[in-house]
Design a protein around this motif. Structure first.
Motif, PDB file in Angstrom:
ATOM      1  N   PRO A  31      34.144  47.205  47.988  1.00  0.00           N
ATOM      2  CA  PRO A  31      35.221  48.204  48.098  1.00  0.00           C
ATOM      3  C   PRO A  31      36.464  47.778  47.308  1.00  0.00           C
ATOM      4  CG  PRO A  31      35.006  46.980  50.153  1.00  0.00           C
ATOM      5  CD  PRO A  31      33.882  46.531  49.262  1.00  0.00           C
ATOM      6  N   THR A  32      37.172  48.749  46.757  1.00  0.00           N
ATOM      7  CA  THR A  32      38.404  48.480  45.996  1.00  0.00           C
ATOM      8  C   THR A  32      39.432  49.560  46.300  1.00  0.00           C
ATOM      9  OG1 THR A  32      37.675  49.799  44.119  1.00  0.00           O
ATOM     10  CG2 THR A  32      37.146  47.465  44.029  1.00  0.00           C
ATOM     11  N   LEU A  33      40.666  49.258  45.992  1.00  0.00           N
ATOM     12  CA  LEU A  33      41.715  50.280  46.084  1.00  0.00           C
ATOM     13  C   LEU A  33      42.645  50.196  44.871  1.00  0.00           C
ATOM     14  CD1 LEU A  33      42.855  52.531  47.954  1.00  0.00           C
ATOM     15  CD2 LEU A  33      44.386  50.821  48.906  1.00  0.00           C
ATOM     16  N   CYS A  34      43.054  48.981  44.497  1.00  0.00           N
ATOM     17  CA  CYS A  34      43.998  48.858  43.387  1.00  0.00           C
ATOM     18  C   CYS A  34      43.287  48.701  42.036  1.00  0.00           C
ATOM     19  CB  CYS A  34      44.951  47.689  43.609  1.00  0.00           C
ATOM     20  SG  CYS A  34      44.178  46.068  43.549  1.00  0.00           S
ATOM     21  N   TYR A  35      41.992  48.447  42.050  1.00  0.00           N
ATOM     22  CA  TYR A  35      41.263  48.218  40.792  1.00  0.00           C
ATOM     23  C   TYR A  35      41.098  49.512  39.998  1.00  0.00           C
ATOM     24  CZ  TYR A  35      37.353  47.393  37.650  1.00  0.00           C
ATOM     25  OH  TYR A  35      36.561  47.319  36.541  1.00  0.00           O
ATOM     26  N   LEU A  36      41.298  49.420  38.680  1.00  0.00           N
ATOM     27  CA  LEU A  36      41.052  50.543  37.768  1.00  0.00           C
ATOM     28  C   LEU A  36      40.404  49.967  36.522  1.00  0.00           C
ATOM     29  CD1 LEU A  36      44.133  52.910  37.343  1.00  0.00           C
ATOM     30  CD2 LEU A  36      41.806  53.583  37.865  1.00  0.00           C
ATOM     31  N   ILE A  42      44.848  44.009  39.029  1.00  0.00           N
ATOM     32  CA  ILE A  42      46.142  43.803  39.679  1.00  0.00           C
ATOM     33  C   ILE A  42      46.026  42.793  40.817  1.00  0.00           C
ATOM     34  CG2 ILE A  42      48.017  44.986  40.910  1.00  0.00           C
ATOM     35  CD1 ILE A  42      46.845  47.599  39.465  1.00  0.00           C
ATOM     36  N   GLY A  43      44.982  42.926  41.613  1.00  0.00           N
ATOM     37  CA  GLY A  43      44.788  41.994  42.733  1.00  0.00           C
ATOM     38  C   GLY A  43      45.753  42.225  43.872  1.00  0.00           C
ATOM     39  N   ALA A  44      46.163  43.455  44.095  1.00  0.00           N
ATOM     40  CA  ALA A  44      47.191  43.734  45.097  1.00  0.00           C
ATOM     41  C   ALA A  44      46.626  44.059  46.478  1.00  0.00           C
ATOM     42  CB  ALA A  44      48.072  44.884  44.624  1.00  0.00           C
ATOM     43  N   CYS A  45      45.512  44.788  46.556  1.00  0.00           N
ATOM     44  CA  CYS A  45      45.102  45.346  47.850  1.00  0.00           C
ATOM     45  C   CYS A  45      44.244  44.398  48.681  1.00  0.00           C
ATOM     46  CB  CYS A  45      44.377  46.667  47.644  1.00  0.00           C
ATOM     47  SG  CYS A  45      42.700  46.474  46.997  1.00  0.00           S
ATOM     48  N   ARG A  46      43.515  43.515  48.054  1.00  0.00           N
ATOM     49  CA  ARG A  46      42.632  42.525  48.693  1.00  0.00           C
ATOM     50  C   ARG A  46      41.488  43.153  49.486  1.00  0.00           C
ATOM     51  NH1 ARG A  46      44.612  38.854  45.445  1.00  0.00           N
ATOM     52  NH2 ARG A  46      43.809  37.087  46.634  1.00  0.00           N
ATOM     53  N   LEU A  47      41.160  44.389  49.200  1.00  0.00           N
ATOM     54  CA  LEU A  47      40.012  44.993  49.880  1.00  0.00           C
ATOM     55  C   LEU A  47      38.699  44.521  49.267  1.00  0.00           C
ATOM     56  CD1 LEU A  47      41.024  48.714  50.546  1.00  0.00           C
ATOM     57  CD2 LEU A  47      41.342  46.711  51.974  1.00  0.00           C
ATOM     58  N   CYS A  48      38.782  43.897  48.101  1.00  0.00           N
ATOM     59  CA  CYS A  48      37.560  43.488  47.403  1.00  0.00           C
ATOM     60  C   CYS A  48      37.205  42.031  47.712  1.00  0.00           C
ATOM     61  CB  CYS A  48      37.749  43.681  45.900  1.00  0.00           C
ATOM     62  SG  CYS A  48      39.007  42.614  45.202  1.00  0.00           S
ATOM     63  N   LEU A  49      37.697  41.529  48.844  1.00  0.00           N
ATOM     64  CA  LEU A  49      37.437  40.119  49.184  1.00  0.00           C
ATOM     65  C   LEU A  49      35.940  39.809  49.221  1.00  0.00           C
ATOM     66  CD1 LEU A  49      40.044  39.558  52.047  1.00  0.00           C
ATOM     67  CD2 LEU A  49      40.141  38.670  49.708  1.00  0.00           C
ATOM     68  N   GLN A  59      37.954  35.285  48.223  1.00  0.00           N
ATOM     69  CA  GLN A  59      38.563  35.555  46.915  1.00  0.00           C
ATOM     70  C   GLN A  59      38.518  37.059  46.609  1.00  0.00           C
ATOM     71  OE1 GLN A  59      39.774  32.843  45.011  1.00  0.00           O
ATOM     72  NE2 GLN A  59      39.288  31.792  46.932  1.00  0.00           N
ATOM     73  N   ALA A  60      39.523  37.531  45.880  1.00  0.00           N
ATOM     74  CA  ALA A  60      39.514  38.939  45.442  1.00  0.00           C
ATOM     75  C   ALA A  60      38.569  39.053  44.242  1.00  0.00           C
ATOM     76  CB  ALA A  60      40.917  39.385  45.056  1.00  0.00           C
ATOM     77  N   ALA A  61      37.528  39.860  44.375  1.00  0.00           N
ATOM     78  CA  ALA A  61      36.484  39.924  43.333  1.00  0.00           C
ATOM     79  C   ALA A  61      37.020  40.467  42.011  1.00  0.00           C
ATOM     80  CB  ALA A  61      35.336  40.806  43.822  1.00  0.00           C
ATOM     81  N   CYS A  62      38.069  41.286  42.068  1.00  0.00           N
ATOM     82  CA  CYS A  62      38.545  41.918  40.825  1.00  0.00           C
ATOM     83  C   CYS A  62      39.305  40.942  39.933  1.00  0.00           C
ATOM     84  CB  CYS A  62      39.405  43.139  41.143  1.00  0.00           C
ATOM     85  SG  CYS A  62      40.937  42.741  41.986  1.00  0.00           S
ATOM     86  N   VAL A  63      39.856  39.873  40.523  1.00  0.00           N
ATOM     87  CA  VAL A  63      40.649  38.935  39.713  1.00  0.00           C
ATOM     88  C   VAL A  63      40.020  37.538  39.661  1.00  0.00           C
ATOM     89  CG1 VAL A  63      42.898  40.074  39.887  1.00  0.00           C
ATOM     90  CG2 VAL A  63      42.167  38.555  41.720  1.00  0.00           C
TER      91      VAL A  63
HETATM   92 FE1  FES Z   1      42.558  45.476  45.015  1.00  0.00          FE
HETATM   93 FE2  FES Z   1      40.747  43.720  44.132  1.00  0.00          FE
HETATM   94  S1  FES Z   1      40.633  45.853  44.192  1.00  0.00           S
HETATM   95  S2  FES Z   1      42.631  43.297  45.018  1.00  0.00           S
END
Ligand code: FES
Length: 727
Positions: A31-36, A42-49, A59-63
């Motif tokens: 799951p993601t929210l801030c990823y585009l 960006i690594g802001a929402c941390r839903l992608c842990l 860890q945040a998967a997007c960053v």
């Molecule tokens: Fe938001 Fe990774 S999608 S921190």
């Protein structure tokens, strides 16, 4: 090849890919929210842990970059517990106001809460009640903002405007204009499309409709040759909003300017002038008048002026109409937009088509933007250029008459005083000053070099071939794309159907009109909004024709000089296709019904053809299938699958350009700063002044004024006469 193990399965990856990239590519859901996808993470929402073997914390998967041999778990109870806690944090501030929020039904946070099985907030709290901020066409509700920064990053990285920033900290953290009280930007609304919640909305749509009630149609932008498709939402026969297709960007015109079709000054019935005044007629009556007036019409006395708002099918139909008359006297808008440059261009490349595709910009490692204000001329090229700069480490060089908003990203930006672009190119070739030597180094190091050439160059440079010769200096092996920006909706359709430099020019038409050789003149979707001697002479000569038949939406500008006016449907009311920049065909789809008795251009051409005992099908599908498919480079496919097909041109030649730089003579020079903005349907005036209550916005007009006044144009201070078109 490097490999990563996700949930026990092994996947290969490229250097620079994140865990999320690998997971997305292989259908592993995180799951993601801030990823585009189109911006840097960006690594802001941390839903992608996710759980990485050996790491102390999730860890945040997007960053987090994928590493060879890395073992990752993406789906276990421990991870979900923490992801839910992250969502709880977001919901401490964000109210669960879905029933009254415009975004409900397409809100990522709403979808995520359902996915996480969270129907209520765990931590009850008093929600902020800050007032909404109205930034002209954009409204910001900080109470709904989840601080994901997608708006800030997409504005910075996709549009180059950098109009937004974060302010304050903690609970008071919010998005705000980067400078001043309101936004200084294109108002393209990219931030609205990227906002995952209802924090950023367009003011026109705000509180107007529920998204699930909208009937959505995806169509080619009716305003620009460079933009992606637009998704229009219709409720009760009225367009309520425009938005971009995922991953693309549209202009403010496409997003907000659609309601020009409801403008009360739009003509709904045919008009015939007698005694100086127009009076309304039925279609039967006007055809009867035309039969009388066109009886005995001779080919040599009949001419047509054709505009760029027309679909490919309408262009083909009007061309066939002139074929039925037996006249080849067709002049199109291509004769008024960059004619001298385009003739030199054809000598060099053997075609009027752009060299390679718009998407090739994304892969370039050096881009020259030459005399192009991309925010007005080609938004679709601008975001591709920004994509190359941000994601491909592409060097960017602008040579222009003023500073552009994306100049903060340029490696070098040069001002071509008095339109002396050639002088800058000469210095890049030979001058040993560091700034020019650096550019030579960039050229030497680059493998893929792209050019974008725009209006300011083609209107102001006294030697139009200067940039073509500069392309020789760069070398054809390195040149990955050469794109001529044009804000006219279907100008490339006119080129494709060989309606430029085809044996009859605007000059010849004017001479014919002045000599009273033209008795019958058809103005089809043509509005002379151009500056310069040719345009002015044409305006003066138009009335010499005995019968001037205008087919358009509004009876103003050039069409006001007609004595018969046939009201046409707009691009949002018809089916058809456009040729977009780079040669891609885009489907025009009917979005709404027409408010009056207007007919489509293909229907009108078909009716007029009958006067000349010819048959032209009124249906765009039949026209494409029988008159265009497999001809003039149009792909041999059926109309219903032409979307995104390429108009095929023979491979371009790369002829050397004969050129010798001539320093412009001293004395007064004339430069054209952002001289035109007319999509073929609406003009800057239509958008920003006279029709501003219905179309885009006054502020944009003010912004355009700011762009072109002497104070903001650095060249102006040096005794140069600025010429700007006042519509
Ligand atoms: Fe938001 Fe990774 S999608 S921190």
């Amino acid at each position: 090849m490097a490999e990563i193990i996700l949930n026990g399965n092994t996947y290969s990856f490229e250097k620079g890919e994140s865990i999320l990239d690998v997971a997305n590519r292989n259908g592993v859901h995180i799951p993601t929210l801030c990823y585009l996808k189109e911006i840097t993470p960006i690594g802001a929402c941390r839903l992608c842990l996710v759980q990485v073997d050996g790491a102390k914390r999730l860890q945040a998967a997007c960053v987090t970059y994928a590493m060879d041999g890395m073992k990752v778990e993406t789906d276990n109870e421990y991870i979900w517990t923490h992801r839910k806690q992250m969502l709880d944090f977001i919901l401490i501030k964000h109210p669960l106001d879905c029933p009254v929020c415009d975004k409900a039904g397409e809100c990522m946070l709403q979808d995520t809460a359902y996915e996480f099985g969270m129907m209520s907030e765990k931590v009850s709290s008093e929600k902020p009640q800050d007032p909404k901020a109205y930034w002209n066409k954009i409204v910001y509700n900080s109470n709904l903002c989840v601080l994901c920064e997608r708006c800030i990053k997409s504005c910075h990285e996709m549009t180059g405007c950098s109009a937004l920033k974060m302010e304050d900290r903690g609970f008071y953290n919010h998005v705000t204009p980067a400078k001043g009280e309101t936004l200084n930007c294109d108002f393209c609304g990219t931030c609205i499309d990227r906002c995952p919640v209802g924090a950023l909305l367009d003011t026109q749509f705000h509180n107007q409709a529920r998204v699930w009630d909208l009937d959505e149609t995806t169509t080619a932008s009716p305003f620009s040759a460079s933009e992606g498709d637009v998704v229009y939402g219709v409720l009760d026969g009225k367009i309520e909003r425009g938005k971009s297709v995922e991953g693309f960007q549209i202009s403010s015109q496409s997003r907000f300017g659609f309601n020009y079709i409801e403008n009360p000054s739009r003509i709904k019935t045919p008009l015939v002038k007698s005694g100086g005044d127009f009076s309304p007629k039925t279609w039967e009556e006007v055809i009867s008048v035309l039969k009388d007036r066109l009886a005995g019409c001779k080919p040599e006395n009949t001419a047509m002026l054709m505009g760029s708002r027309l679909t490919n099918e309408a262009i083909a139909a009007y061309k066939a109409l002139m074929g039925a008359v037996g006249s080849k006297k067709i002049v199109t808008e291509a004769d008024f937009t960059k004619p001298a440059f385009m003739k030199k261009y054809k000598e060099k490349f053997g075609t009027f088509a752009n060299i390679r595709r718009a998407d090739d910009l994304k892969k370039a490692d050096l881009i020259f933007v030459v005399g192009a204000d991309l925010r007005h001329e080609a938004v679709g090229l601008k975001w591709r250029m920004m994509n190359a700069v941000i994601h491909n480490d592409c060097k960017l060089i602008t040579v222009g008459l003023k500073r552009y908003e994306y100049d903060v990203f340029t490696n070098k930006s040069f001002l071509a005083d008095g339109g002396d672009f050639g002088g800058i190119f000469e210095k890049i070739k030979t001058d040993n000053a560091e700034t020019f030597a650096d550019v030579r180094e960039y050229i030497k190091d680059a493998k893929k070099i792209a050019f974008i050439v725009g209006n300011e160059y083609t209107s102001s440079c006294p030697q139009p071939e200067a940039v073509l010769s500069f392309a020789d200096f760069v070398g054809k092996d390195k040149m990955s794309a050469f794109l001529v920006a044009n804000d006219k909706t279907n100008i490339y359709g006119l080129y494709a159907q060989e309606l430029f430099a085809n044996g009859y020019s605007a000059d010849e038409l004017i001479k014919d009109l002045e000599a009273k050789n033209i008795k019958n003149l058809f103005l089809v979707g043509f509005n002379n909004t151009y500056t310069g001697e040719t345009a002015e002479r044409l305006n003066n000569a138009l009335r010499t024709a005995e019968t001037v038949v205008a087919v358009d939406l509004f009876n103003d500008g050039t069409s006001a000089k007609a004595n018969i006016f046939l009201p046409a449907k707009a691009a949002l009311e018809v089916d058809g296709s456009f040729v977009k920049i780079g040669g891609r065909l885009a489907r025009v789809r009917k979005v709404v019904d027409t408010p009056g008795e207007q007919k489509s251009d293909t229907e009108i051409a078909s009716m007029l053809a009958k006067i000349f005992k010819a048959e032209i099908p009124p249906c765009p599908e039949e026209i494409y299938n029988t008159m265009l498919a497999g001809k003039s480079g149009y792909p041999e496919v059926k109309f219903n699958i032409l979307d995104s097909c390429l108009v095929i041109k023979t491979e371009p030649s790369f002829n050397e350009t004969a050129y010798k730089y001539e320093q412009p003579k001293s004395g007064e020079k004339t430069v054209f700063v952002n001289p035109r903005h007319h999509s073929g349907t609406i003009t800057a005036k239509a958008n920003f002044t006279f029709r501003d209550e219905f179309a885009v916005q006054k502020f944009h007009f003010q912004q355009a004024e700011e762009t072109i006044t002497a104070e903001t144009c650095e060249s102006a201070a040096k005794g140069i006469k600025l010429v700007t078109k006042k519509f």
